[in-house]
Design an enzyme around this catalytic site. Structure first.
Site, PDB file in Angstrom:
ATOM      1  N   VAL A  16       0.825  -1.206   0.000  1.00  0.00           N
ATOM      2  CA  VAL A  16       0.000   0.000   0.000  1.00  0.00           C
ATOM      3  C   VAL A  16       0.863   1.262   0.000  1.00  0.00           C
ATOM      4  CG1 VAL A  16      -1.771   1.308   1.244  1.00  0.00           C
ATOM      5  CG2 VAL A  16      -1.900  -1.194   1.152  1.00  0.00           C
ATOM      6  N   ARG A  47      11.194  -0.637   7.779  1.00  0.00           N
ATOM      7  CA  ARG A  47      12.017  -1.501   8.628  1.00  0.00           C
ATOM      8  C   ARG A  47      13.331  -1.859   7.949  1.00  0.00           C
ATOM      9  NH1 ARG A  47       8.318  -6.393  10.454  1.00  0.00           N
ATOM     10  NH2 ARG A  47       7.543  -5.935   8.377  1.00  0.00           N
ATOM     11  N   ARG A  48      13.252  -2.103   6.623  1.00  0.00           N
ATOM     12  CA  ARG A  48      14.451  -2.537   5.891  1.00  0.00           C
ATOM     13  C   ARG A  48      14.804  -1.503   4.818  1.00  0.00           C
ATOM     14  NH1 ARG A  48      11.289  -7.094   6.275  1.00  0.00           N
ATOM     15  NH2 ARG A  48      10.517  -6.735   4.176  1.00  0.00           N
ATOM     16  N   ILE A 137     -13.476   0.968  -1.359  1.00  0.00           N
ATOM     17  CA  ILE A 137     -14.895   1.324  -1.365  1.00  0.00           C
ATOM     18  C   ILE A 137     -15.157   2.469  -0.395  1.00  0.00           C
ATOM     19  CG2 ILE A 137     -17.251   0.489  -1.138  1.00  0.00           C
ATOM     20  CD1 ILE A 137     -16.165  -2.360  -1.385  1.00  0.00           C
ATOM     21  N   GLY A 188      -2.627 -16.079  -4.898  1.00  0.00           N
ATOM     22  CA  GLY A 188      -2.238 -14.908  -4.114  1.00  0.00           C
ATOM     23  C   GLY A 188      -3.389 -14.223  -3.407  1.00  0.00           C
ATOM     24  N   GLU A 191      -3.182 -15.617   2.166  1.00  0.00           N
ATOM     25  CA  GLU A 191      -1.816 -15.631   2.669  1.00  0.00           C
ATOM     26  C   GLU A 191      -1.420 -17.037   3.086  1.00  0.00           C
ATOM     27  OE1 GLU A 191      -0.893 -12.409   5.407  1.00  0.00           O
ATOM     28  OE2 GLU A 191      -2.670 -11.374   4.678  1.00  0.00           O
ATOM     29  N   ASP A 202     -10.275 -10.691  10.583  1.00  0.00           N
ATOM     30  CA  ASP A 202     -10.201  -9.481   9.765  1.00  0.00           C
ATOM     31  C   ASP A 202     -11.592  -8.856   9.611  1.00  0.00           C
ATOM     32  OD1 ASP A 202      -8.708  -7.885   7.451  1.00  0.00           O
ATOM     33  OD2 ASP A 202     -10.596  -8.627   6.625  1.00  0.00           O
ATOM     34  N   LYS A 206     -13.403  -5.119  11.056  1.00  0.00           N
ATOM     35  CA  LYS A 206     -14.161  -4.188  10.217  1.00  0.00           C
ATOM     36  C   LYS A 206     -15.593  -4.019  10.737  1.00  0.00           C
ATOM     37  CE  LYS A 206     -11.224  -5.400   6.319  1.00  0.00           C
ATOM     38  NZ  LYS A 206     -11.027  -6.388   5.219  1.00  0.00           N
ATOM     39  N   GLY A 305      -5.754  -4.829  -1.847  1.00  0.00           N
ATOM     40  CA  GLY A 305      -4.810  -4.565  -2.923  1.00  0.00           C
ATOM     41  C   GLY A 305      -4.134  -3.216  -2.754  1.00  0.00           C
TER      42      GLY A 305
END
Lengths: 448, 448
Positions: A16, A47-48, A137, A188, A191, A202, A206, A305
């Site tokens: 994102v 972080r990296r 949305i 994909g 996960e 999840d 919401k 996404g």
């Protein structure tokens, strides 16, 4: 137009965050025109730092997110790290140091929304999080602003794309859960560890956020009744079809006890094929809202996404920047109604129950008596051979018709509306009957 | 919370206005909590004060709307009169006298939106009009705010409930246009004079408003290409079915010439049954939005009616009141992109054309040549007997196959994407062919 840019700090630069940075660069002129001032990416905490990030000036990249949000010259902090910590501490620090915050963090908002809103209000800053629910949305803003003059009675949503992909696959191909999950993983959509999605965590986060906004009441993650969808079977889909339904994992927020309380829950449910949510395919999300004056509304689109989520983040960024230029803040938390959150037992809906029973006379009478004793009214009852879904379902007359000699039978009961507590009591009593070998599935029927 | 109320003047007290007044009374406490101050109905301007209005204090009713908006103590004027005058003069006067305005007036906004926005900006007041497009469906706010960080490429909407009811009826029952219109009239879905709906004027006004907001460009009603749906026939629906399509009256706003311009149009079109808009039934509205980052979004709900429209008006009222308390204004007109509006000829889409032709050898070759000469590539061509829809469609090979001796045949051509100008040239040339007896229908194919 103001020429001095508004400064944005980006926390996280994954799927994102990198899209947010990309659009801020490629659409800089449009954003400036819409805001009334340019926006400048002033720092990116990751972080990296070694990971190559196309299009981002390496001089902006830091691993010290805390120092970034404390700089004092940051107008807006965009948090797309996810998880509880360090996101919570960073957002709080950012607000304390005068930045407004745009977040996509559903878990954090569901758990600590009240405290974060309080911090934003204390410091006179905005906290926006359109991206936290249903990706691209527009949902938070319509609920919080467009429907601000209406009374929302129910929110019924497909808010997790992974599970919708799996259930849609099971529905359209007859696949079992594991087979559909494997395909989702390969493509994909799921996960490696799909627990947060398939167990409904999840969606529950919401649901808490949506219920809070819809009912002007604080609803926390712990208040949300949650059941995953790992036990949904191909047989359940065949049963659903026979009812003219399909199965979706739904987040349902509604008023209970005549409006005196609210409930929030996540579980798989049958919904009629004629319901607008039934035709939401693949990984798409959709949220159906019922209100007093507006009636029935639906909001549909990609629920996840990089680019879709970035779209929602940038919409918030534009709004927060405009507020900042105008010296104003947008609507904050609205929890004035402060309704109690009822337990799951108070939820009233219909149920589809499949029982494995002994195939002998009198079973139906026994079963029907148990339902009656618990005040659960039966709408229809059917007896099926054990070869479920073979299309040989037989309508059963009250009084023991439809009996077949020997072995087991499957009894499918669809109830009228009853409370979850009554249904639970009914099922417990059914399990104690000698003639009931097992309760194969219990599925709620929604959206009628 | 502030105790001194914000004062609201209501212009018009018909189907929508009376619902606005009712909800302001019944939901007064909720509105006050959400706004941060009570709102008070300070005056209601009507044409016929004698008409009894339940729940409205007769002392508030006046026939002098101008005096009401000039009072100087009015914070917000809600205009639900409709039409150009006196609404335009009243809104302008209201803004000049320091009131913000909430309007449901699509015709006025489509015709004079720029001037009204300029007046609002000059006087530092808000002009909100969510109710002007698609009734209760939150659409203006999502486009203007939620998608403010995205690039909208296309808006494809069913924005007129009357025509959707008629077309849905024709689709589901096989009825002709007049029969379906009669039923819509009998049920109250169509007005005694249905011209504004069935000729697409209503949808065209909404298209102008949507295009303006979506593309940050001024688009006026005159810029919108408009075709009504009175010539859609039962045969067209049979043709659509054979293509796996249905027919909807669509408002389509999209970028043209590689993004260098925009187009806005209203006409009946075939869309695939798999498209989310295809399943929008009855008098419901839905708007499909395609953008760079968000992808495909859809907003669905009741597009008209007193209570749904009032819901949208009250959402705006809450927002405008909040802005007023915060000393701010919401987003005004955004027309910075100032793209040219291309004529219909620049629109590129696919076409479904039914020709009545002489049933003799060589006709297909002649017809195909005309298409080729105008640069319109043919996707499929089929010959049908004159008894259209009887299911006897025959695939035709290039080179004159499918010929039947004597009489007429019907030739159905579906093209690849071509400009409207090329298609128009093609049709003109086809009409000149001796072997083409008539062009029975031309229908665009959208949403693929």
């Amino acid at each position: 137009m103001r020429t001095r840019p508004l400064k944005v700090a980006l926390l996280g630069c994954g799927v994102v965050g990198s899209e947010v940075a990309r659009i801020m660069t490629t659409h800089a002129d449009d954003l400036a025109a819409r805001i009334g001032a340019p926006v400048e990416l002033a720092g990116v905490a990751v972080r990296r730092p070694s990971k190559v990030r196309a299009g981002i000036d390496p001089a902006l990249v830091t691993t010290d997110a805390t120092a970034l949000v404390k700089r004092g010259d940051i107008d807006v902090v965009v948090e797309v790290i996810g998880g509880i910590e360090p996101a919570r501490a960073l957002i709080t620090t950012a607000l304390e140091h005068g930045a407004s915050v745009v977040s996509a963090n559903k878990a954090l908002l569901a758990q600590d929304g009240a405290a974060l809103h309080a911090a934003a209000e204390e410091h006179g800053r905005d906290l926006y999080y359109e991206a936290a629910v249903a990706g691209a949305i527009p949902l938070i803003r319509p609920l919080r602003e467009s429907l601000a003059g209406d009374k929302v009675n129910r929110v019924l949503g497909i808010v997790n794309g992974t599970t919708n992909f799996i259930l849609d696959k099971m529905d359209s191909t007859g696949a079992g859960y594991q087979e559909a999950l494997d395909e989702a993983t390969a493509l994909g959509y799921a996960e490696a560890d799909p627990t947060a999605d398939v167990e409904g965590f999840d969606a529950a986060a919401k649901a808490a956020i949506l219920a809070g906004i819809a009912f002007h009441t604080r609803v926390r993650l712990d208040d949300v009744h949650r059941e995953g969808m790992t036990e949904v079977t191909a047989a359940d889909f065949r049963s659903a079809r026979e009812m003219g339904c399909t199965i979706k994992l739904l987040a349902i927020c509604e008023r209970a006890r005549g409006g005196a309380s609210v409930t929030a829950r996540v579980h798989p449910a049958m919904i009629p094929l004629s319901h607008p949510l039934a035709s939401v395919r693949g990984a798409y999300n959709a949220v159906f809202v019922e209100s007093d004056a507006a009636g029935q509304l639906m909001f549909y689109g990609p629920g996840a996404g990089g680019a879709p989520t970035a779209s929602a983040v940038l919409g918030d960024l534009v709004a927060v920047c405009r507020n900042r230029l105008g010296g104003a803040t947008g609507p904050g938390e609205s929890a004035y109604a402060a309704l109690p959150v009822s337990p799951m037992g108070d939820v009233v809906t219909r149920y589809h129950i499949s029982l494995d029973v002994a195939d002998k006379p009198g079973v139906l009478a026994q079963v029907a008596t148990v339902f009656a004793e618990h005040g659960v009214s039966i709408d229809t009852v059917r007896q099926q051979g054990k070869n479920q879904g073979s299309g040989d379902a037989v309508a059963v007359e009250q009084g023991g018709g439809g009996r077949r000699e020997g072995g087991e039978a499957s009894l499918v009961v669809v109830t009228h509306r009853a409370s979850d507590a009554s249904l639970t009591g009914t099922v417990e009593a059914l399990r104690k009957l000698d003639t009931v070998r097992g309760v194969a599935s219990i599925m709620r029927v929604e959206g009628e």
